[in-house]
Write an enzyme that holds these catalytic residues in place. Structure first.
Site, PDB file in Angstrom:
ATOM      1  N   SER A 245      32.186 -21.311  18.515  1.00 55.49           N
ATOM      2  CA  SER A 245      31.865 -21.117  17.107  1.00 55.49           C
ATOM      3  C   SER A 245      32.710 -22.068  16.274  1.00 55.49           C
ATOM      4  O   SER A 245      33.933 -22.138  16.452  1.00 55.49           O
ATOM      5  CB  SER A 245      32.142 -19.672  16.691  1.00 55.49           C
ATOM      6  OG  SER A 245      31.847 -19.475  15.322  1.00 55.49           O
TER       7      SER A 245
ATOM      8  N   HIS B  59      35.522 -26.818   6.710  1.00 58.65           N
ATOM      9  CA  HIS B  59      35.577 -26.963   5.252  1.00 58.65           C
ATOM     10  C   HIS B  59      36.388 -28.227   4.955  1.00 58.65           C
ATOM     11  O   HIS B  59      37.514 -28.369   5.431  1.00 58.65           O
ATOM     12  CB  HIS B  59      36.225 -25.737   4.610  1.00 58.65           C
ATOM     13  CG  HIS B  59      35.470 -24.463   4.843  1.00 58.65           C
ATOM     14  ND1 HIS B  59      34.286 -24.191   4.202  1.00 58.65           N
ATOM     15  CD2 HIS B  59      35.727 -23.404   5.670  1.00 58.65           C
ATOM     16  CE1 HIS B  59      33.841 -23.004   4.602  1.00 58.65           C
ATOM     17  NE2 HIS B  59      34.697 -22.518   5.486  1.00 58.65           N
TER      18      HIS B  59
ATOM     19  N   HIS C  96      28.540 -25.760   9.953  1.00 59.91           N
ATOM     20  CA  HIS C  96      28.678 -24.666  10.920  1.00 59.91           C
ATOM     21  C   HIS C  96      27.887 -25.021  12.170  1.00 59.91           C
ATOM     22  O   HIS C  96      26.828 -25.651  12.100  1.00 59.91           O
ATOM     23  CB  HIS C  96      28.128 -23.365  10.328  1.00 59.91           C
ATOM     24  CG  HIS C  96      27.608 -22.402  11.370  1.00 59.91           C
ATOM     25  ND1 HIS C  96      26.278 -22.342  11.726  1.00 59.91           N
ATOM     26  CD2 HIS C  96      28.249 -21.486  12.140  1.00 59.91           C
ATOM     27  CE1 HIS C  96      26.116 -21.425  12.667  1.00 59.91           C
ATOM     28  NE2 HIS C  96      27.292 -20.892  12.934  1.00 59.91           N
TER      29      HIS C  96
ATOM     30  N   ASN D 187      27.235 -23.159  16.311  1.00 59.24           N
ATOM     31  CA  ASN D 187      27.647 -22.312  17.425  1.00 59.24           C
ATOM     32  C   ASN D 187      26.572 -22.295  18.496  1.00 59.24           C
ATOM     33  O   ASN D 187      25.395 -22.531  18.235  1.00 59.24           O
ATOM     34  CB  ASN D 187      28.003 -20.891  16.972  1.00 59.24           C
ATOM     35  CG  ASN D 187      26.783 -20.015  16.804  1.00 59.24           C
ATOM     36  OD1 ASN D 187      25.807 -20.392  16.176  1.00 59.24           O
ATOM     37  ND2 ASN D 187      26.837 -18.832  17.355  1.00 59.24           N
TER      38      ASN D 187
ATOM     39  N   HIS E  17      20.829 -11.791  -2.035  1.00 61.51           N
ATOM     40  CA  HIS E  17      21.285 -11.333  -3.346  1.00 61.51           C
ATOM     41  C   HIS E  17      21.496 -12.497  -4.321  1.00 61.51           C
ATOM     42  O   HIS E  17      21.615 -12.272  -5.528  1.00 61.51           O
ATOM     43  CB  HIS E  17      22.559 -10.485  -3.218  1.00 61.51           C
ATOM     44  CG  HIS E  17      23.758 -11.236  -2.730  1.00 61.51           C
ATOM     45  ND1 HIS E  17      24.079 -11.348  -1.395  1.00 61.51           N
ATOM     46  CD2 HIS E  17      24.738 -11.907  -3.394  1.00 61.51           C
ATOM     47  CE1 HIS E  17      25.188 -12.033  -1.256  1.00 61.51           C
ATOM     48  NE2 HIS E  17      25.621 -12.396  -2.456  1.00 61.51           N
TER      49      HIS E  17
END
Length: 281
Positions: free
Chosen positions: A103, A107, A117, A119, A181
């Site tokens: 994983s 940044h 990212h 993985n 959201h």
């Protein structure tokens, strides 16, 4: 079902070797006087552990983690129920599991260089096995040519396994790396897959290896092109706010975060994906 011990060992060793390659490439990018990874072992009290590798305050990377793990034991009731609800054969009766993977979350110091990212993983239970993984780019300042280059390398890796693979996994990533959201994606996408079991373990392992191998060719050229770009305090503000989106996603929706915490893995290793600093309006 077959024991799969040899397959487990091969997958785990390959994930670890990929971790070693990426760590070396990132330290090379930092240069001879740049930051280096702090490496520490992790332990899961109920079985297994891994290697947590985190580099902070680098010339190129503000914070990057490249973790490898191999864990086993019995799933906690909540995780077992979730697996059973997903339809994993035999999970309702037998909570044993084994999992290994790599994983990575990076940044960057320069706001013009995108966060990223990646993985890849293998999961086994007495009734089933599968692979999963992917990679996605998370720029706070978007460049269309960077997005195209990143996706181009991923597509080339997928195309060797069929012309329909990349479009399917890109669409899956667009759906998975979405923040409901906020009603927006967390980045510019990539590829994502889970529950990969065609019945041919060698074939699925080969695909997962190709996904892992594609990461450095997809990410390093973009980073080299952007890491020395001049930036302003306004750019850093934009970066910090965008990192807030990343933190929200990983804490609320990310499957890996939920699984790691629910199975009792080292919390620092699970949460290494969080940015070193973020802001919210």
């Amino acid at each position: 079902m077959a024991d799969f011990d040899d397959n487990k060992a091969r997958a785990s060793a390959w994930f670890k070797s990929l971790r070693d390659q990426i760590v070396a490439a990132f330290e090379e990018l930092e240069g001879p006087d740049g930051a280096r990874f702090e490496v520490s072992p992790t332990q899961r009290p109920d079985g297994g552990g891994g290697i947590m590798s985190v580099m902070r305050g680098g010339r190129v990377f503000e914070k990057v983690g490249v973790n490898w793990s191999e864990v086993h034991g019995n799933l906690a009731p909540r995780a077992q129920s979730a697996m059973a609800a997903r339809g994993v054969p035999g999970m309702a009766e037998d909570p044993r599991f084994w999992a290994s993977g790599i994983s990575l979350v990076a940044h960057m110091q320069n706001p013009h260089a995108p966060a990223v990212h990646m993985n890849t993983r293998m999961f086994w239970t007495p009734g089933a096995w599968w692979f999963g993984g992917g990679s996605d780019l998370n720029p706070c300042i978007e460049y269309a040519e960077d997005t195209a280059a990143f996706h181009g390398v991923l597509q080339a890796a997928c195309d060797t396994h069929g012309a329909d693979v990349y479009p399917m996994l890109k669409a899956w990533a667009d759906e998975y790396f979405f923040i409901p959201h906020r009603k927006r994606a967390r980045g510019v996408g990539g590829i994502f897959y889970d529950d990969l079991n065609t019945g041919d373990w060698e074939r699925d392992f080969a695909f997962t290896q190709d996904v892992g191998r594609a990461f450095l060719p997809a990410f390093l050229p973009i980073t080299r092109a952007r890491m020395d770009t001049p930036f302003t305090e306004g750019d850093r503000e934009t970066q910090a706010i965008h990192r807030g989106l990343y933190a929200e996603y990983n804490l609320v929706y990310d499957r890996g975060t939920k699984f790691g915490l629910e199975t009792g893995h080292d919390a620092n290793a699970v949460l290494m994906s969080l940015p070193p600093m973020a802001k919210w309006h």
